[in-house]
Motif scaffolding. Structure first.
Motif, PDB file in Angstrom:
ATOM      1  N   LYS A  71       0.816  -1.206   0.000  1.00 20.32           N
ATOM      2  CA  LYS A  71       0.000   0.000   0.000  1.00 20.32           C
ATOM      3  C   LYS A  71       0.855   1.264   0.000  1.00 20.32           C
ATOM      4  O   LYS A  71       0.385   2.322  -0.418  1.00 20.32           O
ATOM      5  CB  LYS A  71      -1.022  -0.033   1.131  1.00 20.32           C
ATOM      6  CG  LYS A  71      -0.549   0.222   2.514  1.00 20.32           C
ATOM      7  CD  LYS A  71      -1.764   0.225   3.447  1.00 20.32           C
ATOM      8  CE  LYS A  71      -1.355  -0.027   4.876  1.00 20.32           C
ATOM      9  NZ  LYS A  71      -2.472  -0.314   5.751  1.00 20.32           N
ATOM     10  N   GLU A 116     -14.379   8.896  -4.870  1.00 19.68           N
ATOM     11  CA  GLU A 116     -14.232   7.916  -3.789  1.00 19.68           C
ATOM     12  C   GLU A 116     -13.302   6.773  -4.179  1.00 19.68           C
ATOM     13  O   GLU A 116     -12.548   6.249  -3.348  1.00 19.68           O
ATOM     14  CB  GLU A 116     -15.606   7.363  -3.388  1.00 19.68           C
ATOM     15  CG  GLU A 116     -16.442   8.386  -2.635  1.00 19.68           C
ATOM     16  CD  GLU A 116     -17.929   8.059  -2.663  1.00 19.68           C
ATOM     17  OE1 GLU A 116     -18.667   8.684  -1.892  1.00 19.68           O
ATOM     18  OE2 GLU A 116     -18.344   7.196  -3.463  1.00 19.68           O
ATOM     19  N   GLU A 127      -9.888   8.027  -3.852  1.00 16.24           N
ATOM     20  CA  GLU A 127      -9.590   8.326  -2.452  1.00 16.24           C
ATOM     21  C   GLU A 127      -9.205   7.065  -1.655  1.00 16.24           C
ATOM     22  O   GLU A 127      -8.500   7.136  -0.646  1.00 16.24           O
ATOM     23  CB  GLU A 127     -10.844   8.965  -1.838  1.00 16.24           C
ATOM     24  CG  GLU A 127     -10.672   9.527  -0.448  1.00 16.24           C
ATOM     25  CD  GLU A 127     -12.011   9.949   0.138  1.00 16.24           C
ATOM     26  OE1 GLU A 127     -13.057   9.401  -0.285  1.00 16.24           O
ATOM     27  OE2 GLU A 127     -12.016  10.826   1.013  1.00 16.24           O
ATOM     28  N   LEU A 128      -9.692   5.904  -2.138  1.00 18.11           N
ATOM     29  CA  LEU A 128      -9.585   4.668  -1.356  1.00 18.11           C
ATOM     30  C   LEU A 128      -8.185   4.334  -0.830  1.00 18.11           C
ATOM     31  O   LEU A 128      -8.009   4.057   0.353  1.00 18.11           O
ATOM     32  CB  LEU A 128     -10.133   3.516  -2.200  1.00 18.11           C
ATOM     33  CG  LEU A 128     -10.732   2.340  -1.446  1.00 18.11           C
ATOM     34  CD1 LEU A 128     -11.792   2.776  -0.473  1.00 18.11           C
ATOM     35  CD2 LEU A 128     -11.304   1.344  -2.458  1.00 18.11           C
ATOM     36  N   PRO A 129      -7.130   4.378  -1.708  1.00 17.14           N
ATOM     37  CA  PRO A 129      -5.790   4.040  -1.204  1.00 17.14           C
ATOM     38  C   PRO A 129      -5.353   4.980  -0.074  1.00 17.14           C
ATOM     39  O   PRO A 129      -4.684   4.544   0.871  1.00 17.14           O
ATOM     40  CB  PRO A 129      -4.892   4.231  -2.424  1.00 17.14           C
ATOM     41  CG  PRO A 129      -5.804   4.147  -3.596  1.00 17.14           C
ATOM     42  CD  PRO A 129      -7.124   4.656  -3.144  1.00 17.14           C
ATOM     43  N   ILE A 162      -7.312   6.386   2.089  1.00 11.14           N
ATOM     44  CA  ILE A 162      -8.011   5.988   3.308  1.00 11.14           C
ATOM     45  C   ILE A 162      -7.270   4.853   3.981  1.00 11.14           C
ATOM     46  O   ILE A 162      -7.019   4.862   5.186  1.00 11.14           O
ATOM     47  CB  ILE A 162      -9.451   5.553   2.975  1.00 11.14           C
ATOM     48  CG1 ILE A 162     -10.267   6.765   2.534  1.00 11.14           C
ATOM     49  CG2 ILE A 162     -10.105   4.898   4.193  1.00 11.14           C
ATOM     50  CD1 ILE A 162     -11.674   6.428   2.109  1.00 11.14           C
ATOM     51  N   TYR A 163      -6.851   3.872   3.181  1.00 12.07           N
ATOM     52  CA  TYR A 163      -6.182   2.710   3.777  1.00 12.07           C
ATOM     53  C   TYR A 163      -4.793   3.043   4.303  1.00 12.07           C
ATOM     54  O   TYR A 163      -4.275   2.339   5.150  1.00 12.07           O
ATOM     55  CB  TYR A 163      -6.123   1.558   2.774  1.00 12.07           C
ATOM     56  CG  TYR A 163      -7.453   0.851   2.624  1.00 12.07           C
ATOM     57  CD1 TYR A 163      -8.094   0.316   3.752  1.00 12.07           C
ATOM     58  CD2 TYR A 163      -8.072   0.718   1.391  1.00 12.07           C
ATOM     59  CE1 TYR A 163      -9.317  -0.324   3.635  1.00 12.07           C
ATOM     60  CE2 TYR A 163      -9.285   0.070   1.266  1.00 12.07           C
ATOM     61  CZ  TYR A 163      -9.909  -0.448   2.390  1.00 12.07           C
ATOM     62  OH  TYR A 163     -11.099  -1.082   2.270  1.00 12.07           O
ATOM     63  N   ARG A 188      -5.991   6.513  -9.467  1.00 14.93           N
ATOM     64  CA  ARG A 188      -6.026   5.766  -8.212  1.00 14.93           C
ATOM     65  C   ARG A 188      -4.680   5.098  -7.934  1.00 14.93           C
ATOM     66  O   ARG A 188      -4.220   5.032  -6.789  1.00 14.93           O
ATOM     67  CB  ARG A 188      -7.120   4.709  -8.254  1.00 14.93           C
ATOM     68  CG  ARG A 188      -7.315   4.025  -6.921  1.00 14.93           C
ATOM     69  CD  ARG A 188      -8.368   2.956  -7.006  1.00 14.93           C
ATOM     70  NE  ARG A 188      -7.980   1.913  -7.944  1.00 14.93           N
ATOM     71  CZ  ARG A 188      -8.797   0.968  -8.378  1.00 14.93           C
ATOM     72  NH1 ARG A 188     -10.051   0.956  -7.987  1.00 14.93           N
ATOM     73  NH2 ARG A 188      -8.373   0.056  -9.233  1.00 14.93           N
TER      74      ARG A 188
END
Ligand SMILES: Nc1ncnc2c1ncn2[C@@H]1O[C@H](COP(=O)(O)OP(=O)(O)O)[C@@H](O)[C@H]1O
Ligand SMILES: [Mg+2]
Lengths: 225, 797
Positions: free
Chosen positions: A82, A102, A105-107, A109-110, A154
């Motif tokens: 990640k 969204e 944005e996901l990576p 967030i993690y 992304r």
């Protein structure tokens, strides 16, 4: 950045045993742009998955930034992945239930980036791939080219050192394909290492070096620059 | 992160409406059932606990042996309370509670009022708050009365009733009783509930006469000292009893015979009474329950909730093919397994929360119905109890985890390399999903068969030939009716042509014992009737003759018995045999006739020995009036006017004998309804789950269906292929459920001396029903899928 030697991967199902990688060895330097080519079924995706720490090899060594990662467990691999690796797939692989914003944005967030910072970085990268005006759309509402640009956005939003692209233009027409290749080239120029699987000689010419595979082994390497 | 989970959970719900509906409908029904049962159980457990002193309150009860069989009794009499309290250390005080009814009036209208006669210590022992009046003194004066707030409002229009007067009939004249206190309405979770209390009546002779050790007619409660040891008190009680009553017992047995022993007294904790079927709430105590009810209801609620959770698990896992890609992507971009587990748990909790809110709404909606079924008076405000709210929160969390955890574990375990290359398919043969479906349908089929059984038995109980004619028979109640008075009223009633016949009989049910010449003791139902009773009820006479005016001895020495009596007595030729009554050695009676056994009690009891007499000293209590069919309105009007004319000081009440008979089966009727509801709910929830699975399976097999159709398969063909797998599961469920239901039904039926046999068609019918319902459920989707255009389905692949 990457050094693999004698990498092996065998798939066993009830009836057959498929050798996907057969004592494969090569090296990718920091900042390189490498294209991997070969007929369907020769093990390119398998290779990419192992390089991306999504899968583990059955034998051989895999040094990632001089660290041996072939034996890493799931959690350590996820952690390394990640922070260092971005993926682009042929079939885009966006989450249908999330908007463009969204998805990108996901990576972040993690990796635990704060909300305000996330917004800034997502917008930045969406700008770069010129999809900002579609930020609130859902993937199904976009064309293939647009979807792939979102996927690239992304992949890079976390500023990974390595991008792995598995036939990124495979589902695109040539205009859209070129746009995506353009994006990857720009990223490479800014210092990101790229390993890309492709069937297209045209696309391969964007890279510095072409690795040709057959039956899980490298056959030739062409240096383009 | 959390917001992201919630967003995607919410969008998933909106996008998959069938799936959301199935889960929310199932879970909310399941949760509502569980909530109601929690409420019920809480009420049962809290029953009677509101008395401050409750840990020290006990009831005096006894056990005894007749002919080697043990009998327990809750009844005591004048002496037990006072003598034990005086003579056994550790007992602080006692109160006797006797149920009864009095004719009362405040204006001109006479009413029969149920009430309790209690000692003046009543309010020291029990905690029933008073609105007005002094709890210490309100029951001291003989002509005082304590009434409830409801009764105060009804009689005086206000709760401010202390000092007002209520007229109560003593013998034949009304006497003024002064209201000394007004009590709050008795809590609904109380075994003792009263509208009115009168001071317990006891003469000096009653208290002195040692024979009264053997006169049982009331409940006696004692309060122990907090320091007292129950075992010691029990031992001392028994010791004292043997000492004090030993001589009397010897005299009594010499005089009357009988195979009993002295028996043994012991104390039963007050809070044990409500749910003790053996030593239960009797004789003025109400709402006795049985822990079995709580178990069965809890079991059913758990069934329903479990079936709903299974739907959730099955559908979530079955849908995971669709979500596999999302899981893969999340992992590729850095999601860890732990985070994915949390995400999926979050989704199940979102569903669970929505269902929970729906469940609260459902509970409020069906509470009145539930109260009726469960014989409770639970109010919505009860839901706000802290313990109960705690219970509900635990229930909510448990459901969320039960339903969500397994799918979360499975889904989060997917490997991205497997899911991202459209090679993905759920591996294995789905044994878990299949077994869960089997479990659901086993439970549902079990309940459906059980419902069939209860219905058939109920039908049998209510329609079986009673052996006499109970139609168009009106019963008028009149206390303490002399035989000569009864004759006058009968003649008057017969003047109306709607009245086909009138007979008089003792009120209520009497029982006693007799010895015959060979000296066996026979317990029997003791009926005091007139010569019209047997013909009026069309009771078949097998031998001898009916009572007759032509034989003057019939009203003093003749009796008629039933077949069971004859059998018990062991007579070959019953006519002319003599009977000695247990309580009176001097009187002997001669049998003049034998009637065929008929169901004089309900079918819940085996027909026992029965004896009829016309004895003059036994007073009548009921008129049996046969009216012309279809003349009910006119006849009742006539009966009422004549009754008022003859007995202006008595309350007029009537009932139809056939209605009264049916009332014996109210309990079964209730269970019938409960089972019907639970069977309906379980099959409904199981079927919507099955429907969801069939939708998913059809979606998954779109391509296969398309290819089959291109190759020439017909719609029926394809529909059959899709339905077959599910029907197989239902068939397995039936194979499990049928024997289980047979055994449970058989066990339940053993409670009834008169019962149906569970015949094969009952099971076949239930099985057919289950299969039909399942078939409709799955074929609906299968046909839809089979009719879809194959070109379309192949292109989307
Ligand atoms: N999960 C798997 N299970 C079994 N065989 C697999 C699996 N993944 C790949 N293979 C087999 O391994 C070989 C290499 O596959 P892949 O790496 O996808 O090839 P490419 O990407 O070059 O087309 C193929 O023969 C493929 O069928
Ligand atoms: Mg490939």
């Amino acid at each position: 950045m990457i050094k693999i030697s004698d990498l092996e991967k065998v798939y066993r199902t009830e009836e057959v045993e498929t050798v996907a990688l057969n004592k494969l060895s090569f090296e990718v330097k920091d900042g390189e742009f490498v294209a991997v080519m070969g007929p369907s079924g020769c093990g390119k995706s398998t290779l990419l998955n192992i390089l991306g720490l999504l899968d583990d090899p059955d034998a051989g060594s895999f040094l990632f930034n001089q660290i041996e990662v072939a034996h890493f467990n799931e959690r350590k691999r996820a952690d390394l992945r990640k922070h260092n690796i971005g993926f682009v797939f042929q079939s885009f692989n966006l989450i249908d239930e999330l908007t463009v914003f969204e998805n990108v944005e996901l990576p972040l967030i993690y990796t635990g980036v704060k909300t305000a910072e996330r917004k800034k970085r997502v917008e930045e990268v969406l700008d770069k791939v010129q999809i900002m005006h579609r930020r609130n759309h859902y993937p199904q509402q976009l064309s293939g080219g647009q979807q792939q640009r979102v996927a690239v956005a992304r992949a890079v939003v976390n500023h990974p050192k390595l991008i792995l692209a598995d036939e990124p233009t495979g589902n695109l027409d040539s205009n859209n394909g070129n746009e995506v290749m353009q994006l990857l080239t720009e990223l490479n120029e800014q210092g990101t290492t790229i390993v890309m699987v492709t069937h297209s000689e045209h696309d391969a010419r964007y890279s510095h070096r072409i690795i040709r595979m057959l039956d899980g082994q490298t056959v030739t390497e062409n240096i383009l620059i | 992160m959390f917001k992201n989970y919630l967003t995607i959970a919410w969008r998933n719900l909106k996008r998959n409406k069938i799936y959301a509906f199935i889960n929310i409908a199932g879970l909310s029904i399941g949760l509502a059932c569980a909530m109601l049962i929690l409420l019920y159980v809480k009420d049962e457990v809290s029953f009677d606990r509101f008395h401050n002193n409750v840990g020290n309150i006990y009831r005096i009860v006894s056990k005894n042996k007749y002919n080697g069989q043990e009998y327990k009794s809750t009844n005591t009499g004048f002496l037990q309370g006072s003598r034990f309290t005086q003579n056994v250390p550790g007992i602080k005080t006692f109160v006797r509670v006797q149920s009864g009814a009095e004719d009362i009036k405040t204006g001109t209208d006479v009413q029969s009022q149920d009430l309790l006669y209690v000692d003046s210590s009543f309010f020291n022992v029990f905690t029933f708050p008073l609105i007005a009046g002094n709890p210490q003194t309100c029951l001291k004066e003989p002509r005082s009365i304590v009434i409830s707030e409801d009764m105060a409002k009804k009689q005086f229009g206000t709760t401010d009733a202390v000092g007002k007067v209520i007229m109560i009939k003593e013998d034949s004249a009304f006497q003024p009783y002064k209201v000394t206190a007004v009590a709050r309405r008795s809590p609904q979770n109380s075994s003792i509930r009263f509208e009115a209390l009168l001071p317990f009546k006891e003469s000096a002779d009653d208290a002195r006469n040692n024979d009264n050790w053997y006169n049982f007619f009331l409940n006696t409660f004692v309060v122990l000292q907090p320091s007292a040891n129950l075992n010691t008190v029990n031992t001392e009680i028994q010791k004292f009893y043997v000492r004090d009553a030993g001589q009397t017992f010897k005299e009594m047995t010499e005089k009357y015979g009988g195979g009993g022993t002295m028996g043994e007294y012991f104390l039963q904790p007050y809070i044990d009474i409500h749910m003790n079927p053996e030593l239960g709430a009797q004789n003025g105590m109400v709402n006795g329950s049985n822990p079995t009810y709580a178990y069965i209801l809890s079991g059913i609620a758990l069934f329903v909730l479990l079936i709903a959770c299974i739907n959730f698990i099955n559908l979530t896992v079955a849908r995971s093919v669709k979500r596999a890609k999302e899981i893969g992507i999340r992992k590729v971009v850095g999601g860890e397994r732990k985070q994915l587990i949390l995400q999926f748990l979050g989704e199940s909790f979102l569903l669970c929360t929505i269902s929970f809110l729906m469940a609260i709404w459902l509970v409020i909606l069906v509470l009145p119905l539930f109260n009726n079924l469960a014989n409770k008076a639970l109010a919505i405000s009860y839901l706000l109890d802290a313990k109960l709210v705690g219970g509900y929160i635990i229930l909510y969390l448990l459901t969320g985890i039960l339903a969500g955890f397994y799918p979360a574990l499975v889904l989060s375990g997917y490997k991205p390399v497997d899911t991202l290359y459209s090679r993905f398919n759920i591996k294995g043969k789905n044994y878990l999903q299949k077994s869960l479906v089997v479990l659901q349908f086993t439970l549902a089929s079990f309940l459906i068969i059980a419902t069939f059984t209860i219905y058939t038995q109920f039908n049998y109980l209510t329609t079986e030939d009673l052996g006499y004619d109970d139609s168009n028979l009106v019963i008028l109640h009149k206390d303490r009716l002399k035989h000569t008075d009864a004759a006058l009223f009968k003649n008057e009633l017969l003047k109306n042509s709607n009245i086909l016949g009138v007979s008089a009989k003792n009120g209520g049910q009497w029982g006693t014992a007799a010895r015959n010449a060979i000296d066996t003791t026979i317990q029997f139902a003791y009926e005091t009737v007139d010569e019209h009773y047997i013909p009026l009820l069309k009771i078949p006479l097998l031998q001898g003759r009916n009572f007759s005016k032509d034989f003057p001895a019939d009203s003093t020495q003749s009796v008629i018995v039933n077949e069971s009596f004859v059998k018990k007595a062991g007579w070959k030729t019953p006519i002319g045999q003599t009977v000695n009554f247990w309580y009176n050695n001097n009187e002997t009676y001669t049998v003049i006739g034998v009637v065929k056994d008929y169901h004089f009690a309900s079918l819940n009891q085996k027909i026992g020995p029965q004896l009829f007499t016309m004895k003059n000293d036994n007073m009548y209590g009921d008129y049996y009036v046969k009216i012309k069919p279809g003349s009910a309105t006119a006849s009742l009007k006539w009966l009422r006017s004549k009754f008022k004319e003859f007995y202006p000081l008595s309350p007029y009440t009537y009932k139809f004998k056939d209605d009264d008979n049916k009332r014996a089966y109210d309990d079964v009727a209730k269970w019938k309804q409960i089972m019907l509801f639970s069977a309906f709910l379980t099959i409904f929830i199981s079927c919507i789950g099955l429907f969801g699975l069939s939708v998913l399976s059809a979606e998954k097999r779109t391509k296969e269906i398309g290819i089959r159709k291109v190759l020439g398969a017909s719609v029926n063909n394809v529909a059959a292929i899709l339905s077959k797998d599910f029907l197989k599961l239902v068939a397995i469920a039936l194979i499990v459920a049928v024997p289980a239901a047979y055994m449970a039904g058989d066990k339940w039926l053993q409670n009834y001396p008169y019962r149906i046999t569970q015949s094969w068609w009952l099971f076949a019918g239930a099985a057919l029903l289950v299969i039909m319902i399942a078939l409709i459920t799955v074929s609906f989707q299968a046909i839809k899928a089979a009719m879809a255009n194959p070109v379309k389905s192949l292109r989307t692949e």
